[in-house]
Scaffold this active site. Structure first.
Site, PDB file in Angstrom:
ATOM      1  N   HIS A 203     -24.611  -6.843  26.055  1.00  0.00           N
ATOM      2  CA  HIS A 203     -25.784  -7.639  26.256  1.00  0.00           C
ATOM      3  C   HIS A 203     -27.023  -6.698  25.268  1.00  0.00           C
ATOM      4  CE1 HIS A 203     -29.470  -9.859  27.522  1.00  0.00           C
ATOM      5  NE2 HIS A 203     -30.004  -9.006  27.977  1.00  0.00           N
ATOM      6  N   SER A 204     -27.970  -7.499  24.373  1.00  0.00           N
ATOM      7  CA  SER A 204     -29.120  -7.128  23.609  1.00  0.00           C
ATOM      8  C   SER A 204     -28.833  -5.691  22.942  1.00  0.00           C
ATOM      9  CB  SER A 204     -30.277  -6.621  24.905  1.00  0.00           C
ATOM     10  OG  SER A 204     -31.419  -6.245  24.187  1.00  0.00           O
TER      11      SER A 204
END
Length: 327
Positions: A203-204
């Protein structure tokens, strides 16, 4: 028309003296004098909050969600209270990882001395010996810690959307920069796994860390990893100087679920020549991992089936909305 008299020297001196006095006043110190002491409970019960059966943080007496503005006009105090609660929740999530998910805490570096800075990861007991599958979760940067996608979601929404626990439960049933950390964990733990099918969810900033891992350990990653799900990843194959063979592998084996107003799994145009991008079904960055949860495991299942049958998976290459079935 009569002209109003201008202030004399005495008045100007008073104005100058007043400005000088105001410049010496520390507004932060004045605010501190009016606020209560920055002393907060060290347990959830002390804050009079508890997680209910739905994993939602609720007040013990009123049943209401968390209230940030506990004291009006005391933003600094309220923020410190919020941060103190956040630290308690971090410890609470660690306990869930160990008690509910049966993960063990492993200190890094593995050969660290007493005086050396340390970090840690959580891993299952059979992470290095399971011959079938291995799932690796990489969270983003900021105040989030191991087991979390976003602390704000844990406090304001629920444990399912804010933590990695649903991923961990579904799958089985962090030394320097994040990039260095990912490589270290790969070298000392992941690469030793006996799993034939290995999957990543990043994620991210975790997506950037994964791309850096590929750049540094390309052959090993290609040999072990079956599929990679990115959620609103901030990686950039140009800035990170990922080679052509890496970009080609990502196009075939990765998919990035991005924040978008479009329905879940709708194709989203990309300016970069790497993995396909599809909508996560939400415009909120921190919710992308949770909202794309069923689609990601469907993607993993198709990738594993395709690998076993020597046929390349097709979900990430569709131009229209991906027609996934309900899990």
């Amino acid at each position: 028309m009569a002209q109003l008299p201008q202030g004399g020297p005495d008045e100007k001196e008073k104005t100058t003296a007043l400005k000088d006095l105001l410049s010496r006043i520390d507004l932060d110190e004045l605010m501190k004098k009016d606020e209560p002491p920055l002393e907060f409970p060290d347990t959830l019960e002390g804050f009079e909050y508890v997680f209910n059966e739905k994993g939602q943080l609720r007040h013990i007496k009123t049943g209401e969600p968390f209230v940030f503005n506990y004291r009006e006009d005391l933003h600094r105090w309220n923020q410190k209270r919020y941060e103190a609660l956040g630290e308690i929740i971090t410890k609470y999530v660690y306990e869930l990882l160990q008690k509910e998910c049966h993960l063990k805490k492993v200190t890094l570096p593995v050969d660290a001395t007493e005086s050396e800075p340390k970090s840690f990861i959580f891993m299952s007991e059979d992470a290095l010996t399971n011959p079938d599958k291995l799932l690796v979760l990489i969270h983003g940067s900021g105040v989030v810690r191991a087991g979390q996608w976003a602390r704000r979601l844990i406090i304001n929404e629920d444990l399912d959307s804010g933590t990695q626990i649903p991923y961990i439960k579904r799958a089985i049933e962090d030394n320097g920069s994040p990039e260095e950390h990912a490589i270290y964990v790969w070298d000392h733990f992941i690469s030793q796994s006996a799993a034939e099918n290995m999957f990543f969810v990043a994620h991210s900033y975790g997506g950037l860390a994964f791309v850096e891992l590929m750049i540094q350990r390309e052959a090993e990653v290609k040999n072990k990893v079956t599929a990679v799900a990115l959620t609103d990843s901030v990686h950039n194959v140009w800035h990170q100087e990922a080679g052509k063979t890496i970009r080609e592998w990502m196009r075939e084996n990765c998919c990035n679920w991005v924040s978008s107003s479009e329905p879940l799994d709708t194709s989203v145009e990309s300016m970069l020549p790497d993995c396909p991008r599809v909508s996560a079904g939400t415009e909120r960055h921190e919710l992308t991992s949770w909202k794309s949860f069923p689609s990601i495991f469907k993607f993993f299942s198709e990738a594993m089936d395709a690998k076993n049958s020597s046929v390349k998976p097709t979900p990430t290459r569709r131009s229209n909305r991906i027609k996934y079935e309900e899990l």
